[in-house]
Structures are given as structure tokens and as C-alpha cells.
Design an enzyme around this catalytic site. Structure first.
Site, PDB file in Angstrom:
ATOM      1  N   ARG A 176       0.809  -1.223   0.000  1.00 26.03           N
ATOM      2  CA  ARG A 176       0.000   0.000   0.000  1.00 26.03           C
ATOM      3  C   ARG A 176       0.844   1.276   0.000  1.00 26.03           C
ATOM      4  NH1 ARG A 176      -2.570   0.938   5.904  1.00 26.03           N
ATOM      5  NH2 ARG A 176      -0.749   0.454   7.142  1.00 26.03           N
ATOM      6  N   ARG A 180       5.944   6.527  -6.807  1.00 23.83           N
ATOM      7  CA  ARG A 180       5.512   7.486  -7.832  1.00 23.83           C
ATOM      8  C   ARG A 180       6.676   7.949  -8.694  1.00 23.83           C
ATOM      9  NH1 ARG A 180       2.701  10.941  -3.668  1.00 23.83           N
ATOM     10  NH2 ARG A 180       0.808   9.758  -3.258  1.00 23.83           N
ATOM     11  N   ARG A 254      -0.806  -5.744  18.031  1.00 26.16           N
ATOM     12  CA  ARG A 254       0.473  -5.051  18.016  1.00 26.16           C
ATOM     13  C   ARG A 254       0.186  -3.670  18.601  1.00 26.16           C
ATOM     14  NH1 ARG A 254       5.626  -6.180  18.013  1.00 26.16           N
ATOM     15  NH2 ARG A 254       6.833  -4.492  17.152  1.00 26.16           N
ATOM     16  N   ARG A 285       9.277   6.899  14.800  1.00 28.65           N
ATOM     17  CA  ARG A 285       9.122   8.249  14.260  1.00 28.65           C
ATOM     18  C   ARG A 285       8.945   9.266  15.374  1.00 28.65           C
ATOM     19  NH1 ARG A 285       3.327   7.335  11.112  1.00 28.65           N
ATOM     20  NH2 ARG A 285       2.248   6.440  12.871  1.00 28.65           N
ATOM     21  N   GLU A 310       7.638   7.721  18.927  1.00 30.07           N
ATOM     22  CA  GLU A 310       6.735   6.568  18.842  1.00 30.07           C
ATOM     23  C   GLU A 310       7.546   5.269  18.831  1.00 30.07           C
ATOM     24  OE1 GLU A 310       3.603   7.059  15.940  1.00 30.07           O
ATOM     25  OE2 GLU A 310       3.562   4.908  15.551  1.00 30.07           O
ATOM     26  N   TYR A 358      -8.247  -3.690  11.017  1.00 28.55           N
ATOM     27  CA  TYR A 358      -7.677  -2.352  10.994  1.00 28.55           C
ATOM     28  C   TYR A 358      -8.559  -1.470  10.109  1.00 28.55           C
ATOM     29  CZ  TYR A 358      -4.921   1.740  10.729  1.00 28.55           C
ATOM     30  OH  TYR A 358      -4.556   3.061  10.842  1.00 28.55           O
ATOM     31  N   ASP A 360      -9.200   2.657   8.935  1.00 28.05           N
ATOM     32  CA  ASP A 360      -8.953   4.092   9.018  1.00 28.05           C
ATOM     33  C   ASP A 360     -10.254   4.776   9.435  1.00 28.05           C
ATOM     34  OD1 ASP A 360      -6.262   4.462   8.535  1.00 28.05           O
ATOM     35  OD2 ASP A 360      -6.476   4.412   6.356  1.00 28.05           O
TER      36      ASP A 360
HETATM   37  P1  FAD Z   1     -11.723   3.380  19.134  1.00 26.19           P
HETATM   38  O1  FAD Z   1     -11.342   4.754  18.767  1.00 26.19           O
HETATM   39  O2  FAD Z   1     -10.681   2.491  19.703  1.00 26.19           O
HETATM   40  O3  FAD Z   1     -12.932   3.463  20.200  1.00 26.19           O
HETATM   41  C1  FAD Z   1     -13.352   2.374  20.998  1.00 26.19           C
HETATM   42  C2  FAD Z   1     -13.808   2.935  22.331  1.00 26.19           C
HETATM   43  O4  FAD Z   1     -14.399   1.876  23.095  1.00 26.19           O
HETATM   44  C3  FAD Z   1     -12.654   3.484  23.180  1.00 26.19           C
HETATM   45  O5  FAD Z   1     -12.925   4.801  23.571  1.00 26.19           O
HETATM   46  C4  FAD Z   1     -12.608   2.540  24.387  1.00 26.19           C
HETATM   47  O6  FAD Z   1     -12.231   3.192  25.592  1.00 26.19           O
HETATM   48  C5  FAD Z   1     -14.053   2.061  24.444  1.00 26.19           C
HETATM   49  N1  FAD Z   1     -14.204   0.790  25.151  1.00 26.19           N
HETATM   50  C6  FAD Z   1     -13.542  -0.371  24.912  1.00 26.19           C
HETATM   51  N2  FAD Z   1     -13.934  -1.319  25.800  1.00 26.19           N
HETATM   52  C7  FAD Z   1     -14.871  -0.737  26.591  1.00 26.19           C
HETATM   53  C8  FAD Z   1     -15.613  -1.186  27.709  1.00 26.19           C
HETATM   54  N3  FAD Z   1     -15.479  -2.433  28.194  1.00 26.19           N
HETATM   55  N4  FAD Z   1     -16.480  -0.347  28.314  1.00 26.19           N
HETATM   56  C9  FAD Z   1     -16.605   0.950  27.863  1.00 26.19           C
HETATM   57  N5  FAD Z   1     -15.907   1.424  26.821  1.00 26.19           N
HETATM   58  C10 FAD Z   1     -15.052   0.601  26.185  1.00 26.19           C
HETATM   59  N6  FAD Z   1      -7.025   6.426  10.854  1.00 26.19           N
HETATM   60  C11 FAD Z   1      -6.940   7.363   9.861  1.00 26.19           C
HETATM   61  O7  FAD Z   1      -7.895   7.536   9.089  1.00 26.19           O
HETATM   62  N7  FAD Z   1      -5.813   8.147   9.747  1.00 26.19           N
HETATM   63  C12 FAD Z   1      -4.738   8.015  10.567  1.00 26.19           C
HETATM   64  O8  FAD Z   1      -3.743   8.745  10.410  1.00 26.19           O
HETATM   65  C13 FAD Z   1      -4.792   7.040  11.605  1.00 26.19           C
HETATM   66  N8  FAD Z   1      -3.755   6.868  12.445  1.00 26.19           N
HETATM   67  C14 FAD Z   1      -3.820   5.899  13.402  1.00 26.19           C
HETATM   68  C15 FAD Z   1      -2.725   5.727  14.238  1.00 26.19           C
HETATM   69  C16 FAD Z   1      -2.760   4.732  15.215  1.00 26.19           C
HETATM   70  C17 FAD Z   1      -1.571   4.545  16.135  1.00 26.19           C
HETATM   71  C18 FAD Z   1      -3.892   3.903  15.330  1.00 26.19           C
HETATM   72  C19 FAD Z   1      -3.934   2.786  16.328  1.00 26.19           C
HETATM   73  C20 FAD Z   1      -4.988   4.079  14.509  1.00 26.19           C
HETATM   74  C21 FAD Z   1      -4.968   5.073  13.532  1.00 26.19           C
HETATM   75  N9  FAD Z   1      -6.064   5.300  12.706  1.00 26.19           N
HETATM   76  C22 FAD Z   1      -5.985   6.243  11.719  1.00 26.19           C
HETATM   77  C23 FAD Z   1      -7.310   4.510  12.857  1.00 26.19           C
HETATM   78  C24 FAD Z   1      -8.358   5.178  13.782  1.00 26.19           C
HETATM   79  O9  FAD Z   1      -7.814   5.307  15.079  1.00 26.19           O
HETATM   80  C25 FAD Z   1      -9.612   4.297  13.831  1.00 26.19           C
HETATM   81  O10 FAD Z   1     -10.196   4.240  12.563  1.00 26.19           O
HETATM   82  C26 FAD Z   1     -10.704   4.800  14.793  1.00 26.19           C
HETATM   83  O11 FAD Z   1     -10.176   5.110  16.047  1.00 26.19           O
HETATM   84  C27 FAD Z   1     -11.736   3.730  14.960  1.00 26.19           C
HETATM   85  O12 FAD Z   1     -12.725   4.108  15.888  1.00 26.19           O
HETATM   86  P2  FAD Z   1     -13.424   2.997  16.783  1.00 26.19           P
HETATM   87  O13 FAD Z   1     -14.624   3.651  17.376  1.00 26.19           O
HETATM   88  O14 FAD Z   1     -13.637   1.759  16.012  1.00 26.19           O
HETATM   89  O15 FAD Z   1     -12.344   2.608  17.907  1.00 26.19           O
HETATM   90  N1  UDP Z   2       7.373   1.740   5.690  1.00 31.96           N
HETATM   91  C1  UDP Z   2       8.756   1.790   5.563  1.00 31.96           C
HETATM   92  N2  UDP Z   2       9.404   2.982   5.739  1.00 31.96           N
HETATM   93  C2  UDP Z   2       8.753   4.118   6.037  1.00 31.96           C
HETATM   94  C3  UDP Z   2       7.335   4.079   6.164  1.00 31.96           C
HETATM   95  C4  UDP Z   2       6.685   2.878   5.990  1.00 31.96           C
HETATM   96  O1  UDP Z   2       9.372   0.776   5.294  1.00 31.96           O
HETATM   97  O2  UDP Z   2       9.392   5.171   6.206  1.00 31.96           O
HETATM   98  C5  UDP Z   2       6.719   0.435   5.518  1.00 31.96           C
HETATM   99  C6  UDP Z   2       6.539  -0.307   6.838  1.00 31.96           C
HETATM  100  O3  UDP Z   2       6.734  -1.681   6.581  1.00 31.96           O
HETATM  101  C7  UDP Z   2       5.086  -0.060   7.180  1.00 31.96           C
HETATM  102  C8  UDP Z   2       4.437  -0.025   5.800  1.00 31.96           C
HETATM  103  O4  UDP Z   2       5.416   0.593   4.964  1.00 31.96           O
HETATM  104  O5  UDP Z   2       4.551  -1.090   7.972  1.00 31.96           O
HETATM  105  C9  UDP Z   2       3.134   0.750   5.761  1.00 31.96           C
HETATM  106  O6  UDP Z   2       3.398   2.066   6.218  1.00 31.96           O
HETATM  107  P1  UDP Z   2       2.238   3.096   6.504  1.00 31.96           P
HETATM  108  O7  UDP Z   2       2.864   4.376   6.879  1.00 31.96           O
HETATM  109  O8  UDP Z   2       1.277   3.072   5.366  1.00 31.96           O
HETATM  110  O9  UDP Z   2       1.483   2.444   7.721  1.00 31.96           O
HETATM  111  P2  UDP Z   2       1.509   2.806   9.265  1.00 31.96           P
HETATM  112  O10 UDP Z   2       2.933   2.876   9.690  1.00 31.96           O
HETATM  113  O11 UDP Z   2       0.784   4.114   9.387  1.00 31.96           O
HETATM  114  O12 UDP Z   2       0.755   1.658   9.867  1.00 31.96           O
END
Ligand code: FAD
Ligand code: UDP
Length: 374
Positions: A176, A180, A254, A285, A310, A358, A360
Site C-alpha cells: 500500500r 511514484r 500489536r 518516528r 513513537e 484495521y 482508518d
Molecule cells: P476506538 O477509537 O478504539 O474506540 C473504541 C472505544 O471503546 C474506546 O474509547 C474505548 O475506551 C471504548 N471501550 C472499549 N472497551 C470498553 C468497555 N469495556 N467499556 C466501555 N468502553 C469501552 N485512521 C486514519 O484515518 N488516519 C490516521 O492517520 C490514523 N492513524 C492511526 C494511528 C494509530 C496509532 C492507530 C492505532 C490508529 C490510527 N487510525 C488512523 C485509525 C483510527 O484510530 C480508527 O479508525 C478509529 O479510532 C476507529 O474508531 P473505533 O470507534 O472503532 O475505535
Molecule cells: N514503511 C517503511 N518505511 C517508512 C514508512 C513505511 O518501510 O518510512 C513500511 C513499513 O513496513 C510499514 C508499511 O510501509 O509497515 C506501511 O506504512 P504506513 O505508513 O502506510 O502504515 P503505518 O505505519 O501508518 O501503519
């Protein structure tokens, strides 16, 4: 006792969007969350006047006009465009892999020069593969971009991030990443991108307007566990395996953790995201949060900044559950749990924890917008 149409466990994007849509249809909703705040992983904490993405950097991006219009109907979005920089032992490269990266790596200037350099670099692995599809991440990366980019920008970063050798990781992880042949540092290919002006909490507040919410309330440790006493239906966005009391075993995750600090300088790294692609640094990062919402020389208006290193690590109970593990054991256990979930009457399992997928942000919203809410 007052009865709701829906008890919604979790105030993340899925739970909040569902509550918003159901309320708009005249349904009465109660949202509970075990955390002390709403918003789930998109929650931002104000530190030194800067919105800090507490659970990891979140950039909103989508190709869906419907989703973009929906969120912009609630809050205005800024023009943030994700253009991460890679730092490999002090040398800087643009990401994703594009003409700027090839120029920095090899000094090439035209797409033709770049393509011939990439072809030269890929020749070895393509000969070895002899027409076979790459079977692991290393083969996939080498056949996409060749050995120099693999060595400086992929190998060590990926091994830090996943805690496993590239030869032991599936090829799809890297597929993914855009490659480019134009000068374009925009990380995403999507048509729409940005960050809510004033931060993500504004989006959550708009979604939950008029909805009853109890934070610091764990579904499993509160009277709400007997949810039929409180509501006609349940929307569950917590972990899938926990709902079934781990009866088939625990699903693996993870996780990442953050070291966040305030720095007495207005502009620490000049960009929101800098990836450290060498194993010399233990973190993957550094995020400098102010750059998500302030642009140009406006960053100097606040004399301080907040940065988060991070770190990627194996999940243990008690940590945040971030990324589902896509191996055979976990995929098949999740399938069995999903079958159990499908036979639960009056319960909707939604979002990344309850579906063990997973997602977004935009696809989470899209899924709720497509649902017919009884
Ligand atoms: P969550 O946001 O996890 O909400 C679940 C909620 O349920 C939490 O508040 C939790 O406390 C609650 N809960 C769980 N168990 C209980 C319980 N027993 N009782 C009461 N409450 C409970 N998406 C993007 O589009 N762009 C990004 O750049 C991006 N970056 C990310 C970076 C990271 C490190 C991670 C992990 C995810 C990222 N995402 C990103 C994805 C994004 O976080 C998710 O799409 C979004 O949070 C999903 O919402 P959700 O409601 O499914 O889950
Ligand atoms: N990746 C890499 N170098 C970078 C950024 C990403 O090798 O500088 C690889 C890495 O394996 C990562 C994958 O590309 O798991 C997907 O990266 P992306 O940024 O899309 O995902 P995220 O890290 O946000 O989960």
C-alpha cells in the site's frame, strides 16, 4: 427506569457516529466509555496550547465525497497534507517514494533516469524470482524499488515496527506504500485530506451533541453489563474476544507507545512527521503535533512545541490494543468469534476492536452512514 433505544459501548468514531445518526432518526442513545474522555483513539489532549494526538498521529483522508461532506457538515477541516520526511542516519529523504526521493538517493532528475536506476537496482531480485510472485516483504520491496531504497528507507524501519525480520513478514504490508514517478510528497492518494480546525475533539463533540454520555464507565464492571435493563439494543465497540469472555482464547495485538515531551523551542523539526528509518534510534518516528494545525511562520506564535517519540512493541494485557495481528492463528480465531457475534440478537458489533480489523477513520464513518438503523 428510563429506557434507551441504544446502549452504545465506546465513544470512539464508530460509537459517536452511530449515536449521531440514531439520534437524528429520533432514537434515544446512551454512550458509555471506560476512559475518562470521549473520542476513543482520535482524542486530543491540550498541552501548552497544542492539540496532542494522545493515541497516535491521526490524519483524516478519504475518497468518499459523502464522508467528506458529512464530517465537514459538523466541523471545518484545515489544509493539512501529510508529507513525512525520512531520516536515515542524518540524511533526509522525502516520502512516499517519488522523484524527490530518487533525486536525493541517486541525484537523478528525470523520470527516465529514475526508472533506469530502479530497474538496475531491481534486476538482481527479479532474476532470482524468475517470474514468481514475491513471497515475503523483503522480496516485495526489492522488486518494487530496488536495494538502495530498501536498505535505507524500508528494512530497518519495518523490522523496528513489526519486531520481525522482513523475510518473515507478508508482502502485502508494503504494497500500500505509493511508488511514484512524479515530484509529489503527498503521502495519500485520496481526493480529500485534512485535520478538523480546533482538533478532533470538536468532531467528537459535534457527533455527541444531544446524546447522554457516561465516561469512566466500563461495560463489564458496571450495571450496564445487564444492558437489556437499560436499552432495547446494544452497540458494542470494545474488544471482540472480551465480549465472549475470551472463551476461544485471546486475540493478539500489536501496539505502540509514546514518549511525549514539551520542548522550549517553537519549531523542533519543521514537519509533523519524521520517520527514523535506521535501527540506530529505538523509536520509529517523531511527531511534532503543532504542525497538524499551524502552518508557515504561524508555528512561531507559540514559543513551545510538543513532540512524541513513537515506539513499536509487542502487546501485553493492560496496553492499548492498536493493530490486529494478521496471521493464521488470529484470523481463524477472529472468524470464529465473528460467527458467534453474528448470532447475537439485538447486538451490533462495530469498529476496529469489535471487528478485529484495521480501519482508518473514514471507512468507520462510511460503514455507519451505510447502516440502516432500526
Ligand atoms: P476506538 O477509537 O478504539 O474506540 C473504541 C472505544 O471503546 C474506546 O474509547 C474505548 O475506551 C471504548 N471501550 C472499549 N472497551 C470498553 C468497555 N469495556 N467499556 C466501555 N468502553 C469501552 N485512521 C486514519 O484515518 N488516519 C490516521 O492517520 C490514523 N492513524 C492511526 C494511528 C494509530 C496509532 C492507530 C492505532 C490508529 C490510527 N487510525 C488512523 C485509525 C483510527 O484510530 C480508527 O479508525 C478509529 O479510532 C476507529 O474508531 P473505533 O470507534 O472503532 O475505535
Ligand atoms: N514503511 C517503511 N518505511 C517508512 C514508512 C513505511 O518501510 O518510512 C513500511 C513499513 O513496513 C510499514 C508499511 O510501509 O509497515 C506501511 O506504512 P504506513 O505508513 O502506510 O502504515 P503505518 O505505519 O501508518 O501503519
Amino acid at each position: 427506569m428510563e429506557k434507551y433505544d441504544y446502549l452504545i459501548v465506546g465513544s470512539g468514531l464508530f460509537g459517536s457516529t452511530f449515536a449521531h445518526q440514531a439520534t437524528a432518526k429520533g432514537r434515544r442513545c446512551l454512550v458509555i466509555d471506560k476512559r475518562s474522555h470521549t473520542g476513543g483513539n482520535i482524542y486530543c489532549e491540550d498541552i501548552s496550547g497544542i492539540n496532542v494526538h494522545k493515541y497516535g498521529a491521526h490524519i483524516f483522508h478519504t475518497n468518499s465525497k459523502e464522508v467528506w461532506e458529512f464530517v465537514n457538515g459538523l466541523v471545518d477541516f484545515n489544509r493539512y497534507t501529510n508529507c513525512p520526511i525520512a531520516n536515515y542516519n542524518g540524511k533526509l529523504f522525502n516520502l512516499p517514494f517519488n522523484m524527490n526521493t530518487y533525486h536525493q538517493m541517486w541525484g537523478v532528475r528525470t523520470p527516465l533516469e529514475a526508472q533506469s536506476k530502479i530497474d538496475e537496482q531491481r534486476a538482481e531480485v527479479l532474476a532470482m524470482l524468475d517470474g514468481h510472485t514475491p513471497s515475503n516483504l523483503e522480496e516485495q520491496a526489492l522488486s518494487l524499488v530496488g536495494r538502495d531504497i530498501y536498505r535505507c528507507l524500508i528494512k530497518e524501519y519495518t523490522e523496528k515496527q513489526w519486531g520481525r525480520k522482513c523475510t518473515d513478514l507478508p508482502a502485502f504490508i508494503i504494497k500500500r506504500l505509493p511508488v511514484r514517478m512524479v515530484y509529489d510528497n503527498n503521502y495519500f492518494n485520496d481526493r480529500y485530506q485534512g485535520i478538523p480546525i480546533g482538533g478532533y475533539n470538536r468532531l467528537t463533540e459535534a457527533l455527541l451533541k444531544g446524546v447522554d454520555v457516561h465516561t469512566d464507565t466500563d461495560f463489564f464492571l458496571s450495571p450496564y453489563h445487564e444492558w437489556r435493563n437499560f436499552a432495547q439494543r446494544l452497540v458494542y465497540t470494545g474488544p471482540l474476544d472480551q465480549y465472549f469472555d475470551y472463551s476461544l482464547g485471546r486475540l493478539d495485538w500489536r501496539t505502540v507507545y509514546f514518549r511525549t515531551r514539551v520542548v522550549d523551542t517553537p519549531n523542533f523539526q519543521g514537519n509533523a512527521v519524521v520517520n527514523y528509518t535506521s535501527c540506530q534510534q529505538p523509536y520509529t518516528r517523531i511527531i511534532e503535533h503543532k504542525h497538524f494545525e499551524t502552518f508557515g511562520n504561524d508555528v512561531y506564535k507559540n514559543p513551545q512545541t510538543v513532540v512524541s517519540e513513537e515506539y513499536s512493541t509487542e502487546y501485553k494485557p493492560g496496553m492499548e490494543q492498536y493493530y490486529p495481528v494478521n496471521d493464521d492463528k488470529n484470523n481463524s480465531m477472529a472468524e470464529q468469534y465473528r460467527a458467534m457475534a453474528a448470532s447475537e440478537p439485538d447486538v451490533i458489533f462495530g469498529g476496529r476492536l469489535a471487528q478485529y480489523r484495521y480501519y482508518d477513520m473514514a471507512p468507520v464513518i462510511e460503514e455507519v452512514l451505510k447502516m440502516s438503523i432500526p
